[in-house]
Design a protein around this motif. Sequence first.
Motif, PDB file in Angstrom:
ATOM      1  N   LEU A  22      16.501 -31.092  38.135  1.00  0.00           N
ATOM      2  CA  LEU A  22      16.018 -30.303  40.318  1.00  0.00           C
ATOM      3  C   LEU A  22      17.096 -31.541  40.810  1.00  0.00           C
ATOM      4  N   VAL A  23      17.042 -32.633  41.091  1.00  0.00           N
ATOM      5  CA  VAL A  23      17.338 -33.204  41.879  1.00  0.00           C
ATOM      6  C   VAL A  23      18.779 -32.962  42.664  1.00  0.00           C
ATOM      7  N   LEU A  24      19.509 -32.775  41.767  1.00  0.00           N
ATOM      8  CA  LEU A  24      20.826 -32.286  42.131  1.00  0.00           C
ATOM      9  C   LEU A  24      21.334 -31.080  42.826  1.00  0.00           C
ATOM     10  N   TYR A  25      20.192 -29.739  42.113  1.00  0.00           N
ATOM     11  CA  TYR A  25      19.449 -28.847  43.347  1.00  0.00           C
ATOM     12  C   TYR A  25      18.526 -28.763  44.343  1.00  0.00           C
ATOM     13  N   LEU A  26      18.581 -28.793  44.892  1.00  0.00           N
ATOM     14  CA  LEU A  26      17.299 -29.345  46.732  1.00  0.00           C
ATOM     15  C   LEU A  26      17.205 -27.772  46.759  1.00  0.00           C
ATOM     16  N   ASP A  27      18.006 -26.406  47.033  1.00  0.00           N
ATOM     17  CA  ASP A  27      17.229 -25.378  47.576  1.00  0.00           C
ATOM     18  C   ASP A  27      17.291 -24.865  46.460  1.00  0.00           C
ATOM     19  N   ALA A  28      16.728 -25.163  45.459  1.00  0.00           N
ATOM     20  CA  ALA A  28      16.604 -24.357  44.537  1.00  0.00           C
ATOM     21  C   ALA A  28      14.886 -24.374  44.034  1.00  0.00           C
ATOM     22  N   GLU A  29      14.570 -22.776  44.044  1.00  0.00           N
ATOM     23  CA  GLU A  29      12.883 -22.510  43.844  1.00  0.00           C
ATOM     24  C   GLU A  29      12.661 -22.512  42.663  1.00  0.00           C
ATOM     25  N   ILE A  30      12.397 -23.642  41.891  1.00  0.00           N
ATOM     26  CA  ILE A  30      12.026 -23.076  39.891  1.00  0.00           C
ATOM     27  C   ILE A  30      10.569 -23.707  39.688  1.00  0.00           C
ATOM     28  N   LYS A  31      10.090 -22.646  39.535  1.00  0.00           N
ATOM     29  CA  LYS A  31       8.863 -23.417  39.132  1.00  0.00           C
ATOM     30  C   LYS A  31       8.067 -23.077  38.246  1.00  0.00           C
ATOM     31  N   LEU A  32       7.721 -24.287  36.930  1.00  0.00           N
ATOM     32  CA  LEU A  32       7.971 -24.517  35.573  1.00  0.00           C
ATOM     33  C   LEU A  32       6.380 -23.990  34.869  1.00  0.00           C
ATOM     34  N   PRO A  33       6.327 -23.864  34.553  1.00  0.00           N
ATOM     35  CA  PRO A  33       5.107 -22.999  33.858  1.00  0.00           C
ATOM     36  C   PRO A  33       4.307 -24.109  33.460  1.00  0.00           C
ATOM     37  N   ILE A  34       2.956 -24.035  33.483  1.00  0.00           N
ATOM     38  CA  ILE A  34       2.014 -24.890  33.605  1.00  0.00           C
ATOM     39  C   ILE A  34       1.407 -24.943  32.068  1.00  0.00           C
ATOM     40  N   LEU A  35       1.946 -25.736  30.773  1.00  0.00           N
ATOM     41  CA  LEU A  35       1.757 -25.834  29.811  1.00  0.00           C
ATOM     42  C   LEU A  35      -0.272 -25.786  29.564  1.00  0.00           C
ATOM     43  N   ARG A  36      -0.680 -25.763  28.580  1.00  0.00           N
ATOM     44  CA  ARG A  36      -2.271 -26.317  28.319  1.00  0.00           C
ATOM     45  C   ARG A  36      -2.363 -27.200  27.833  1.00  0.00           C
ATOM     46  N   THR A  37      -3.268 -28.663  28.334  1.00  0.00           N
ATOM     47  CA  THR A  37      -3.621 -29.507  27.937  1.00  0.00           C
ATOM     48  C   THR A  37      -3.836 -29.512  26.619  1.00  0.00           C
ATOM     49  N   THR A  38      -3.502 -30.176  25.471  1.00  0.00           N
ATOM     50  CA  THR A  38      -4.171 -31.273  24.743  1.00  0.00           C
ATOM     51  C   THR A  38      -3.526 -32.235  24.431  1.00  0.00           C
TER      52      THR A  38
END
Length: 884
Positions: A22-38
Amino acid sequence: MTQHSEFRRLICKLFNELQQMLVLYLDAEIKLPILRTTEDSLIKRDDIRSSTFRLSGFGAEAHSAKFDLIYQARDQDQQTSQAFQRAFSISSWLLGATATLCEGISLLAELSPHLWSQLAEADPISGPNAEIDLSRLRYDAQLLQSDLYKVPLRHFLSLHQNLARQSTSTSTFDLIMWFASLSMGGTDLTVLQTLGLAQSTDIFSHIAAPPVESFVTKEGKLAKQSVLEQIAEANLLPKSRTPVASLVKYGHESHATFRLRRDNQYRSYAYIDLGTVMSAVRVKFKTWFDNKRLHDYLEQLGASMTTIPLAPPPVVPWTLRIAASSIAPACGSISSDDLFTGAAPSLPDHQVEALDLLTWSASPQLDCALRLTELVDNLDRSGTDSSFEKDYARDLRASLDSLQGREEHFELRAPPLDLRPALQGYHTQCHCLLISIYEEIVVAVSVAPAQLLGNADLESSLAMEYFPRVSPSWFLSQLRFGRREKLTTAWRACLVQYATIFTIYFRAGRLLKCSHSTEDLIAELRNIPHTNWNTSEHLDALSLEVESNLTIRPVQEEIAMEMRSEHGHNRCMKLHMGQGKSSVIVPMVAAAVADGTKLVRVVVAKAQSKQMAQMLIAKCRCRGNGHINISGMYGIWRRSAGPARAYTRGIDLKLPTNYRAAITLGANLTKDRLTQAAMRMRKLGQGQTLTFCVPGEIKRKIEDALKKANGNGNVPVFDINVSNILQWAISETFADVRRGMPLWAIQGQRFIYHRNLWDQVRTEGVTEMSNLHSRKCAQFTNLNFRTSALQEEQERELSPEIEQERQVQRPAPAEPLTPTLHRDVVSFWETGILKRTSKAFRPAFETLRYIKAAVDFDVTQLIRDGGLLVTADFSKTVIEPFSY
């Protein structure tokens, strides 16, 4: 439903790599899903535990004894729990079958009240004739953790009667386990001993349970006045149903006095619904009487039990100490490496009968060769002063002479359909050979697992359960990078021979599929596999053949061999278009060079970068941990006659043999670009043909070029043939090279200048400027190094810090038109009758009148006599700008 824990690790790895990118795509708006804590420790623990049930390659590798602990048996502690003590006491008591009572039972004088209080907790109590499944009187784990311990209370009378009559077929040991489970689950010990005495003695044989369907012990066994009063109060009659309702008003009474007299009289007497009250009272008295009979029954049981002596409860004996096991643990699973610990099979030199279906003859002088000779002659007669153009024509003639000397002519010995039986037999022979080798390999790898498991029986369930999943593709995958290094020399040679037979079998299938086409069949028959390379030395190339279902041609191996070898200098190789440069040679070289220690970088044109990346990913899977990078170069070729040019380099179009392509000529079209477009027809000259579309402007340019080349500027050109088009494309190539030479020379000169400055700093020496550029420029005449166009081009090329990529300014996005459904369209759908005068329908090609092509083409020819109709809603998709 559960899933393999490896899925989570792979997802986490993918998310981490994406986060780094993502450091190469500063304009990208990507929200990664949050995995359940294990808990990682729990996942690790599950992997180790589940490895027992998994195979090699699917989780068996996670097996580890690092975290194993010595099992602490719960029966080693003499201070056992009270529940365990109760279970042991009732089991030992029943097993002894003695007419005694444990000291844990209630006082004999309180037996019947105690039994009554226990039954009261499980209302309602079934009668002695209630149906009960006696076959379930055995161990049940649910009796230890649920309310099932109340079952003997609710069915006490039925159980007691059936046990006393010995009417159950359940074995004594099943009953003992049932009693023990109930005692640990919480069932009262007095109740269990009462039932146990009914099964083991006959002291209750003279006592009969009251024949009542059910009991509600919480209602009590004595009549209650308060309950009767509540029933009466609940069934009081309203005034309208009492004699008070028939009272009349005296003549001298007022209405208020009359109502008061009536209310006082209603309150002075209790008017009740006697029928309803008596019905409710009867129910209550029956319940009380039934409970009284149950109580008397329990008193009889208690009186009988008072004659039985008490005995001390059994004590839990000490447990036996078992010495640690000295048996070595068996092999938990069979890994892929274990399969190849045994001896490789001795495969004979399997051969299949060669096909002899072609006849050869020297190539005759074809008409196309004569036209090529004419083209070269025209280039020689052009009278140019440029040595570059002269050298170009001379090299082209040498290439033509070499082609005519090497050209061969092959024919089939019979029509393709007549050869199909022979091809079918060849395919069957290859298939049988392939199966035979596979079966020999499977038998060989099955020996080692049986030895590791300590069982020579290969058909045993244990050996089959832990045996890795083998298949033809699995055996072939052992030749990939990272796996083949673990194979012994014998096993490696065996799998190479197996893979080689695979390529022959695939070729037999391709030959069979080509039996409908003479040209395709001849081409496939001419391509004999592995004539100039050893499959044992080039396993990546062999894997490429198997995975891609192809046979590497000798010329492809020659070029790949030259590119693989390390001579310490650059190489420039050239191959005809459509001969597998992108699909075969590049993957061959990349896979061979990427040995895990080198980063291979494949540099291609921008238009080819994505396709080449996909190609290498698909074809270099055999590399495993190899490193290959694909970069797209910008500005290698100027893309100027249309967008289609970007898609004509390296694109492999699978088109039928009888197809014809149309090529539209444009300005500045060089021979290379023309050839790139034409060679999208991979079977050109073998059934596929081309048609050149020459616009008027280009036709005049071709005529001018022909007149200039022939020296007859005033003579008109009446007809343009393919040779003329090629001659014009070559002239455009000369012009393109001429335009680029000054820039190439200036850039080279500046590079030499900068390199000299750097050498002076490092060595204090002086390096003379190279004469290469001056000699190269001398081949051209009238070069101008001072033009403004050259300076502008030089500034663009030599100033990357200010270089900007040209972007086309596109119109603003159109606003979509809201769909509508005309009533006439609905009517047509419902009735099938088309109302042609309706505005809901219009000719399909009417909208073409607004495009540029309508200037030269009369679109009304397409809409005569109605023609094809569409709905008006279908013909308009966006809101027209002038309609805002």
